[in-house]
Every structure is written in C-alpha cells, then in structure tokens.
Design a protein around this motif. Structure first.
Motif, PDB file in Angstrom:
ATOM      1  N   LEU A 182      73.293   5.609 107.435  1.00 34.48           N
ATOM      2  CA  LEU A 182      72.089   5.031 108.029  1.00 34.48           C
ATOM      3  C   LEU A 182      72.256   4.909 109.536  1.00 34.48           C
ATOM      4  CD1 LEU A 182      70.889   2.279 105.582  1.00 34.48           C
ATOM      5  CD2 LEU A 182      69.884   4.495 106.100  1.00 34.48           C
TER       6      LEU A 182
ATOM      7  N   LEU B 166      68.136  12.789 106.887  1.00 33.69           N
ATOM      8  CA  LEU B 166      69.115  11.874 106.282  1.00 33.69           C
ATOM      9  C   LEU B 166      69.871  12.563 105.159  1.00 33.69           C
ATOM     10  CD1 LEU B 166      67.655   8.289 105.980  1.00 33.69           C
ATOM     11  CD2 LEU B 166      69.612   9.094 107.288  1.00 33.69           C
ATOM     12  N   TRP B 167      69.103  13.237 104.283  1.00 28.60           N
ATOM     13  CA  TRP B 167      69.758  13.883 103.140  1.00 28.60           C
ATOM     14  C   TRP B 167      70.649  15.028 103.586  1.00 28.60           C
ATOM     15  CZ3 TRP B 167      70.779  11.538  99.041  1.00 28.60           C
ATOM     16  CH2 TRP B 167      69.890  10.589  98.512  1.00 28.60           C
TER      17      TRP B 167
ATOM     18  N   ARG C 233      57.876  10.827 107.827  1.00 29.00           N
ATOM     19  CA  ARG C 233      58.743  10.248 106.806  1.00 29.00           C
ATOM     20  C   ARG C 233      59.510  11.327 106.062  1.00 29.00           C
ATOM     21  NH1 ARG C 233      56.230   6.534 102.281  1.00 29.00           N
ATOM     22  NH2 ARG C 233      57.513   7.858 100.976  1.00 29.00           N
ATOM     23  N   ARG C 234      58.781  12.378 105.716  1.00 27.03           N
ATOM     24  CA  ARG C 234      59.415  13.470 104.977  1.00 27.03           C
ATOM     25  C   ARG C 234      60.540  14.090 105.804  1.00 27.03           C
ATOM     26  NH1 ARG C 234      62.068  16.307 102.781  1.00 27.03           N
ATOM     27  NH2 ARG C 234      61.792  18.417 102.033  1.00 27.03           N
TER      28      ARG C 234
ATOM     29  N   ILE D  13      62.267  12.684 108.274  1.00 28.86           N
ATOM     30  CA  ILE D  13      63.397  11.759 108.427  1.00 28.86           C
ATOM     31  C   ILE D  13      64.246  11.779 107.173  1.00 28.86           C
ATOM     32  CG2 ILE D  13      63.991   9.315 108.544  1.00 28.86           C
ATOM     33  CD1 ILE D  13      61.785   8.968 110.564  1.00 28.86           C
ATOM     34  N   TRP D  14      63.569  11.759 106.016  1.00 29.63           N
ATOM     35  CA  TRP D  14      64.333  11.831 104.761  1.00 29.63           C
ATOM     36  C   TRP D  14      65.156  13.103 104.708  1.00 29.63           C
ATOM     37  CZ3 TRP D  14      66.041   8.405 101.744  1.00 29.63           C
ATOM     38  CH2 TRP D  14      65.313   7.234 101.507  1.00 29.63           C
ATOM     39  N   GLN D  15      64.511  14.190 105.160  1.00 29.37           N
ATOM     40  CA  GLN D  15      65.224  15.457 105.105  1.00 29.37           C
ATOM     41  C   GLN D  15      66.483  15.388 105.968  1.00 29.37           C
ATOM     42  OE1 GLN D  15      63.051  18.919 106.409  1.00 29.37           O
ATOM     43  NE2 GLN D  15      64.990  20.034 106.651  1.00 29.37           N
TER      44      GLN D  15
ATOM     45  N   ASP E 169      67.303  19.840 100.464  1.00 28.07           N
ATOM     46  CA  ASP E 169      67.787  19.259 101.714  1.00 28.07           C
ATOM     47  C   ASP E 169      69.305  19.208 101.719  1.00 28.07           C
ATOM     48  OD1 ASP E 169      65.217  18.955 102.395  1.00 28.07           O
ATOM     49  OD2 ASP E 169      65.127  16.778 102.024  1.00 28.07           O
TER      50      ASP E 169
ATOM     51  N   LEU F  45      64.857  17.281  97.438  1.00 28.33           N
ATOM     52  CA  LEU F  45      66.067  16.554  97.823  1.00 28.33           C
ATOM     53  C   LEU F  45      67.281  17.470  97.703  1.00 28.33           C
ATOM     54  CD1 LEU F  45      66.847  13.015  96.649  1.00 28.33           C
ATOM     55  CD2 LEU F  45      68.582  14.738  96.405  1.00 28.33           C
TER      56      LEU F  45
ATOM     57  N   LEU G 143      70.097   7.811 110.973  1.00 28.33           N
ATOM     58  CA  LEU G 143      68.709   7.366 111.097  1.00 28.33           C
ATOM     59  C   LEU G 143      68.202   7.458 112.531  1.00 28.33           C
ATOM     60  CD1 LEU G 143      66.724   6.510 109.051  1.00 28.33           C
ATOM     61  CD2 LEU G 143      67.292   4.122 109.493  1.00 28.33           C
TER      62      LEU G 143
ATOM     63  N   GLY H 282      59.929  15.109  94.329  1.00 27.71           N
ATOM     64  CA  GLY H 282      60.896  15.120  95.425  1.00 27.71           C
ATOM     65  C   GLY H 282      62.309  15.464  95.035  1.00 27.71           C
TER      66      GLY H 282
END
Lengths: 114, 905
Positions: B482, B423-424, B416-417, B419-421, B81, B78, B486, B74
């Motif tokens: 967040l 966020l980053w 999940r992937r 959302i992480w993207q 992203d 990351l 988020l 990742g």
C-alpha cells in the motif's frame, strides 16, 4: 430490459427441452428451436453460446466432441439427470408464470375458465 | 450464482487456452453447417455465407459473452494484472533484483526480530491451560538471608513442602529448579541441563510420556536417593538414539547409576523459555546427587521455583488473598535452625504472592524483551525507508507509463480500475519480497540466537514460525504494498490527460508535481536515516565505553579454572589442604605466570553482601558491603595494585586472627582516614558463621564487582584459608600467555594426571566479561546494521532522484553551458541541490531523533542521549554519503555537450 431477461430465462429452458430428444450440437439446437416454434421464435444463433456455457457450469448439460452427419467435427450437448430435473421445475415455473401473466392481462377469461 | 458454477470456473481457470480455442472452433463449425444448409436450399455461395452470418449475429460478441461466462467480476482481469506485473519483472531484472532485495531485507529484519519476540514473549508454555499458571514468590525481600540459587523467584524446600501439603489456594502446585548434572559415559563426564522437579510436576503441567512413565508424588519422598530419571525427548533422540527400549537403561549421573523411567513428549521443552532440559530428577534426590550441602532441610537455600495453577474461575487476586492468609503459618513452620537469629523476626513476617505466568519464567525474556521491542521499532523505520525507495522506483516506472495511462484514462478507463491494476501489478513483487524476507528471517533469527549464547550455556529458542509470525509478515507485506504502490499509482493516474499526453517532451512541466513528491520521499529518507544512524552511534559508543571502562583488574590472558574435588569425598577439615595441593599443581604448570583461588569471579553476576561495621561501634552505624573469598596472590594475578598493607600469606590460617583486605571505596565509607590498615571490622552472622571480627591488613585499588555499569562499590576480601566451611569446588584464576588449548591441556594433565577424581572446566575471563555485555552488543550490532542499511537505501534513493533530475534538465543545462557556465558550476549546482535536500532531511529528522534518543536513554552508558558529537557525526556521515551518491549524476550533468543538448528535441 424486462423483455431481454425473459428471453434469456426462457432460452435456457428451450435448450434443455430441445436436448430431451437426444444429444445434438449448437446448430442443431438452434434449428430445432426454430422448427418447434414454427419459426415464431427467432433465436439469434450467437446468443446460444453464452447460454450453453452457463448450462454446462450448472452441470445441467455436458458437452463432448463428436462427428456430425456431414463428417464434421462438432461439439454435442447432452442433458444430464440434473438437467432433466431442472427442466421439470423450470417448465412448471414457466407454466405458473404464463398463467399468472394471462390472469393479469385477461382477467375475465381466466375467471371464466375457473 | 450456484456453487457448481463457481467450481466449474475455478477448474476452468487452469485450462483457459483450451476453452477459448474450442469455443472458436465450435462457432466456426456452426457457421459452416448453416452455410451448408443454405447452399442446399439453393442460395449462391456468397449469399449462403452472409445469411449464415446474419443468422448468427455478432460473432465476436458471442465469443466474448461466452468467455465472460467463465470469469468472476474482475477475477480474471486481476489475474491479467498479476501476470502483467510478472512480465514486467521479467523484463527488467535489475529493477526486480533491487526491489526484491530491498523488500527482503526490510521484511526479513522485521520478521526475524518479531519471531524472537514471539518465541520469548507472546507464546505460552507448551503445557495444558498455561493461562492458569502463576509463580509464587516472596512479597518483599529485606531480611531475607541465605543464597539465591536460581535467577528466578525461589522458595526454600521446607516452605515448598508446607505449601504442597497444606495449601488450598490453587487447584495444583509444582516446584522445580534448574541445575547442571554430570553424566559419565566411559571415562568421560559431561554436564547436561538438569531439572529438580516435584513429584507432581509433569502431571500438573499436563505433560505426557512418549514411553515409560513420568514421576508421581510417590517418586518424591524423603530419602528417595538417586532412584530414577526422566529424560527429555531431545535427549532421548540425540543421546539414546531414540532407543524404544530405553526404559530401564541406566545413566550414570554424578557417579550414581540411575534407571531411566520415562521420556517426555516432544513438545515439552521445560518450564523455562530460553533453555531446554535434558534430564529431570525428583527434588528429594538433591542430597543424594550433591554430597556437599543438603538443601532439603535448609531455610537459607532459596532454590525452588514454585508454580500454582489457579482454580477454575478463580482470579489472581483471590489466589493472592489465600496466599496472604496462609503466609504466617507457612513461614513459622518452615523456619529452620540455620536462619540467622537477628533476621528471624523478618522471616516470620514474610508474605507470599503469586504472579500470573502463562509464559513460564524466562531470564532471556527479562533481559531481552525491551531491547527487542526497541529493535523492532528500528527495523520498522528501515522498512519505511525501503518503502520510500520502492515508491521512488515505482514513480520512475510510472512516469515512463504516463502516456499509456493517460491514453487509457481519456478512452474512458476509470481511475479506480487503473489504480487497482497498478497495485496488483506490484503483487508478484511483494510476494517475492515477502517470501525471501521470510527465508532471510529464518537465517537471521538463528544468527540472533547464536549471538545471544554464552560459553557453556546453550540457548534454546523455538523459532518455528507460527501463525503469528506468518500473519505479521503478511501484514507487513500488505502495508508495504500500500505504502509504496498506492502513492505512485495515484500520482500516475491523476494527471489531466492532455497534460500527460504531452509529457513525453522533457521540456514540458507535466512531471513537476511528481518531482516534488520524489524530493519529499528523499527528504523523509534522510530524516529517518538520521534517527537510525544517531541511534547506532549512541549504542556503539555505549558499548565502547563499557568495553574500555576501568574495571580495576587485568582482563587479558586470564583463564578461570573450575576444579571439582567433591568426588574425593573429603571431610571438611581436609578440604583446604587438598585445595592448596591442587592449586600448587596448577601453579607449577610451565607457562602459568600466576594463579590464585577466588570465591566469586568478578563480573560473573554472583555476589555476597553482608552488613559490616567498625569494631566497637553499633551495628546500626554499619552499612552493606560486598564480600569475596580470595587466596594469596589474587591481586598479583589480576594486576590490582595494593595501596597499603600486605597480601594474605601462609601465616593466615584457620587458627590465626581473622584478616581482611578492603578496597578504597570501603575505606572511604568506613571513614577512618586514608589508611584503614590495622582497623577491626565486625561482620554480621551468616547462615554458616557467627558474627565475626576481622582485622584489615591491606587496602587495594577499586575494582568492579557485579557488573560493568556499576559505580565502584565497597568490597571486603576474606582469606580462603580462613574459611570455616570450605567448598569442595575450587575456582582458580590463572594468568598465562600460553594459547588456550595448550594451557588447558597442560593443566588437565597436571591435575587429572595426579588425581583422577577431579573434574576440570575452563572459562576465558575476557569472554565472560564480554558476555555480560551481550544485550549492549546486540543493540550495537543490530542498530549499526540497520543504520548502514538505512544509509545505503537512502543513497540509492538520492542517486535515483538526482539522476532523474539531471536527465530532465539536460536541455536547461545545455543552454546554461552555451551561455558560458563552466563544468564546475554545473557540477556544484547539482551537488548544491543534493546538499539542500539532505540538510532539509536532517532538519526534519532532528526533532524525531531527540525523541527517540530520550526513549533509549536508559540503555546507554557514559554518553548522553543528546550527545552533540553523535548527532554531528550522523549528520556529516549523511551529507558525505549523499554527496557521494549524487556525484555520478552530477558528473554526467557536467559532461553535457551543449550542442547535443540543444539539438536534442
């Protein structure tokens, strides 16, 4: 799955072994593995390259650009001192492994040999 | 994975493009070699090529696998992203600017206030083992007589000497007191911040010299005179140009040549947080520097702050037990003749206690800690509002990408992937915002310190950000990400793909849920804004109330002059005459309307109070009253009217009967009818005078004495010309309409021109009064700033949401207009919706506002925390701003052309 792992593990060793006779390029490594195993081991040439990256990261081999016999630019891989040591321990580990597997598969023979 | 591989990857991270190209070339060469070999073994060119490819296997896969070898789980994606986020920021500079500015303001305001709190509250003194330090003070004050010379808990010198020599409670003890000392350079004298310090002061605190030596107990012996001075690192750098040979050079302090013995190291700025020091001199030299008043052998001058270091392993309560058993002998031994007889019993029953003081002492902290915590709370609310705005912006952007995300979800990407993207992707934004916030905080912090400085009193606050400040900012930034990242990320990725894929058409209700969320965010913003705006109105009104409160005297065009006659070395008997002569010099300056002497300038914080009772009655019948010394013409100068009797005059001399003027409140308390003139009052003995009888000759209107918040208190004015112990320092109130620089230069000319040995200093009365309102002003200014910020952010949020709604409803509006709805109806329907959101927000905010208002009640003046006018004002202001913000999109809605709107789609 187990077989793949085994193949991957031994591929590293085979590459290191090949490089013991001197620096060569990816194609050369593939050819010499095929030659040495009398064409029993069919290496898919593409699978060499991820392994070569890994070995470089471990600093067991180094790579540099050179010129091949046919005047072609190619990347030559060379065994490092660290790689030589790794080869020794890998080889002995491999031999122990083979012995152990042999014991399991053919217990009688191994007892005889003792 | 071995560390060597990690390292190799890390190095490769910065040269990725090359590695990728090389790999490609390498594989190409491999294939060519194989092809060549095949050709040589007799294959046709086409056959040779295919055989080579077959041998190699999947080329793309080999490349991918090889490349994957260089990535962490990742870590590479990351980075992708983050880079994607950066590209997006670059693509929409308007959005970036608004978002970064919002974040910078929110984070900056919080960090600035936290930074100040950190400096005054959370940090320990920069000395060795600060956690062991305690301050020793008197347990109870009733019966304590004399003058308190510092704002900190203080003991008298005989008491300190007893503790120093006899105590076994602490491992080490020290004493110090702040003072102003005059340093002369050529003809020019200026005041520097001085410290009286005990001999062991520096040793106990573990302070090391940069050059020279610091004091030892040998320097602090009775009769030491003006023997040596230690200067601070800052003073050494700024005033002595960091001279490496400064040791042995002399400073002229109070006209004494004093050799410099050492320079303290740079980290030590004194035992007080909020002030630094320039020079330190031993306690024993007090009587040498101050010709007037020897405090060394007095039990009524409370000036030394005593600090003790706890023995290793000792607790505070053990130290307090030790102090308790030491007390009785200590007070017995330190009693001197100047202590008023009637309070000796009290003195002998005093007790000493110690308080933990790892942060030293700080007037600044005592005054501003609570306001600062409160402001931090308000700033946090601003940040919340900012978060809501950013969340709204992100939602808007998210909805633009709904189709992309839906496609990826349906192709098998995990939520999940994604959302992480998302966020980053907001990471570069928060990094930019946080960094600008930190920069802004530096500037704001300095502005805050400047706001808190007073005339003639420079604050020193070490605002250098430490790990706590940096950690605080990082935490804020993370929480912010967040909060604003988020929610939209969840929202954007939780739509059913089929629904989202269709969402491109404005008619489909796919965004319905998201609209609800955006409305909710705006309602929250309005609710929080209501809290901040109401708070700002309450604080502003309090300040206005204090500013316009009836003080009972004139504030404008009054200047206070400090005339120091002590260099004339006059005997006590001559001082009054010299002071009168100097006063006359001031009075004759052209442009001076009136001038008079005063002992305590009102609202300066100084006070004298003594027990007073009517002559002929019992002492017990009396009560405490404030006192002041004034000269003839004082009330005329300050414009306080007489209600009865007369002013002091030339006839009131040291030998004539003692007279007094009282205020209304005193007369009321005395209870001797409307007019107290002619009554005689008795004042208890003071350290300098025995019990004395005064005749009341006049009564004036009430005026404030100590501070603006107090109710009118009883005051007795005594006549300076009847003072038994006249001070060589004369304080004069001057009324003049002249501009300040002209007035001061004229007075200096008149006074110093005549008597070279007189030092003069000026203060503006009105400024001094306003400075007494600094905490109130701080609250009013900052809460006002936060209130405006909150309203602006809310307006932006509302504008965004209403614009979005109007854009969504274009089609519907078109139909309505086609069916006969007028522009006004459309306009008012949009504004109605806005107003509904605002009112909903106000309704939600009301209970929160009530709770917050109750928390700040103690800081208000002349206004109730639940003041309906303040609430109404805040509510109307919010409605007004909301409507203004919604007007532009509402107009856009009204201009919709039905034909275009219906054809669209």
């Amino acid at each position: 799955m187990d077989r793949i792992e085994l193949v991957f593990g031994s591929l590293d060793m085979l590459i290191l072994r090949t490089l013991r006779w001197g620096a060569t390029h990816g194609h050369g490594i593939a050819k010499s593995i095929e030659r040495m195993s009398e064409d029993t081991l069919k290496v898919e040439h593409g699978s060499l390259y991820p392994a070569l990256q890994r070995l470089q990261q471990e600093a067991w081999i180094t790579a540099e650009w050179g010129v091949s016999k046919n005047n072609q630019r190619a990347k030559y891989y060379r065994l490092t001192a660290l790689g030589r040591r790794q080869l020794v321990s890998e080889t002995s580990r491999w031999e122990r492994f083979v012995r152990a597997v042999t014991c399991v598969l053919r217990p009688a023979e191994s007892e005889e040999s003792q | 994975m071995s560390w060597r591989r990690h390292l190799a990857k890390l190095v490769a991270l910065f040269r990725r493009p090359k590695t990728v190209d090389e790999l490609q070339e390498e594989i190409l060469v491999h294939l060519q070699m194989e092809e060549q070999e095949n050709l040589e073994s007799g294959m046709s060119p086409a056959e040779a090529r295919y055989a080579a490819l077959r041998r190699f296997g999947n080329v793309a896969l080999a490349q991918d696998r090889s490349r994957e070898m260089w990535g962490w789980n990742g870590a590479e994606t990351l980075w992708q992203d983050i880079r994607f986020g950066l590209r997006q920021l670059k693509r929409s500079p308007g959005f970036t600017a608004v978002a970064v500015l919002t974040l910078a303001l929110g984070i900056g305001a919080n960090t600035a206030i936290f930074q100040l709190l950190d400096a005054v509250r959370l940090r320990s003194l920069p000395v060795s083992n600060p956690s062991e330090l305690t301050v020793v003070r008197l347990a109870d004050l009733p019966g304590r007589r004399g003058s308190q010379e510092t704002v900190y808990p203080a003991l008298n010198n005989p008491l300190w000497e007893y503790i120093r020599d006899r105590q076994s409670v602490f491992s080490e003890v020290l004493a110090w007191s702040p003072t102003n000392l005059g340093i002369t350079e050529g003809d020019h004298e200026r005041l520097v911040q001085g410290l009286w310090v005990s001999g062991d002061f520096f040793k106990v605190l573990g302070v090391q010299p940069v050059i020279g030596r610091l004091f030892s107990s040998a320097d602090d012996q009775p009769g030491c005179g003006a023997s040596g001075v230690v200067v601070s690192y800052a003073f050494w750098q700024s005033q002595l140009a960091g001279d490496p040979h400064a040791i042995g050079r002399t400073l002229t302090i109070g006209r004494h040549p004093v050799p410099i013995v050492g320079v303290t190291h740079a980290g030590f700025t004194g035992p007080e947080i909020g002030h630094s020091f320039d020079v330190a001199v031993p306690i024993c030299s007090q009587s040498a520097y101050w010709r007037d008043g020897n405090w060394l052998n007095s039990s009524t001058d409370w000036w030394l702050t005593v600090m003790g270091r706890l023995k290793t392993g000792d607790s505070l309560s053990m130290a307090n037990a030790g102090l308790k058993s030491l007390s009785s002998a200590a007070f017995e031994a330190s009693l001197r003749q100047d202590y008023p007889t009637e309070n000796i019993r009290d003195y002998l029953h005093f007790e000493l206690v110690a308080d933990s003081a790892p942060g030293g002492v700080s007037w600044l902290r005592d005054t501003y800690e609570n306001p600062l915590w409160m402001l931090l709370g308000l700033a946090a609310v601003v940040l919340l509002i900012a978060c809501a705005n950013l969340a709204n912006l992100m939602l808007a952007r998210g909805s633009a990408r709904v189709q992309e995300l839906a496609l990826r979800l349906s192709l098998g990407a995990s939520q999940r992937r994604l959302i992480w993207q998302l966020l980053w992707e907001s990471f570069p934004l928060i990094l930019l915002g946080g960094a600008s916030g930190l920069l802004l905080a530096g500037a704001l912090g300095n502005a805050l310190v400047a706001l808190l400085s007073r005339q003639g009193d420079s604050l020193f606050v070490n605002l250098h950000p430490d790990w706590r400040v940096l950690g605080f900012t990082a935490l804020l930034a993370a929480l912010t990400t967040l909060l604003f990242g988020l929610v939209p990320a969840f929202r954007a990725t939780s739509l059913a793909p089929s629904e989202a894929m269709n969402a491109g058409s404005p008619r489909i209700g796919g965004m319905h849920e998201s609209n609800g969320l955006r409305r909710m965010l705006v309602v929250t913003q309005v609710a929080l804004s209501l809290v901040l705006v109401t708070g700002a109105v309450l604080f502003a009104q309090s300040l206005a109330n204090l500013r316009t409160v009836d003080t009972g005297f004139r504030e404008d065009s009054i200047v206070i002059a400090w005339l120091d006659l002590s260099q004339l070395r006059l005997p006590v008997a001559r001082r009054l005459i010299a002071r009168k002569e100097t006063l006359d010099l001031v009075r004759y300056v052209p442009g001076v309307e009136a001038a008079s002497e005063v002992g305590i300038v009102p609202l300066s914080g100084g006070s004298i109070d003594n027990r007073v009772w009517a002559e002929g009655e019992d002492r017990q019948s009396g009560s405490d009253s404030n006192f002041n010394w004034i000269g003839e013409g004082y009330f005329k100068t300050l414009g306080t009217p007489f209600l009865a009797g007369r002013d002091f005059s030339e006839q009131d001399s040291p030998n004539s009967p003692k007279v007094a003027i009282v205020n209304e409140e005193f007369a009321r308390r005395l209870g001797k009818g409307v007019n107290p003139v002619g009554w005689r009052i008795r004042r208890e003995a003071t350290p300098h005078e025995p019990e004395t009888v005064f005749e009341i000759v006049g009564m004036v209107k009430n005026s404030k004495y100590r501070d603006l918040r107090e109710k009118f208190a009883p005051i007795v004015y005594l006549c300076v010309s009847q003072d038994q112990n006249p001070n060589p320092i004369e304080q004069v109130v001057i009324q003049s309409l002249l501009p300040l620089p002209i007035l001061t230069s004229r007075i200096k000319q008149a006074v110093v021109g005549k008597r070279l040995d007189i030092d003069v200093e000026f203060r503006v009365f009105k400024t001094q009064i306003q400075e007494s309102l600094l905490p109130e002003r701080l609250m009013a200014v900052l809460s006002g700033f936060f209130g405006i910020l909150a309203v602006l952010l809310t307006a932006v949020g509302l504008y965004g949401v209403i614009s979005f709604l109007v854009a969504r409803r274009t089609h519907e509006i078109g139909i309505r207009m086609a069916l006969g709805a007028g522009k006004r109806q459309v306009l008012s329907s949009v504004l109605r919706e806005t107003l509904m959101l605002t009112v909903l927000g106000i309704g939600t905010g009301l209970p929160i506002t009530f709770i917050v208002a109750r928390l700040i009640a103690s800081m208000l003046f002349g206004i109730k925390p639940s003041d309906p006018v303040a609430l109404l004002f805040a509510a109307f202001a919010l409605c007004g701003v909301s409507l203004a913000a919604a007007y532009i999109p509402a107009r856009r809605a009204a201009k919709v052309d039905p034909m275009v709107a219906l054809r669209y789609e």
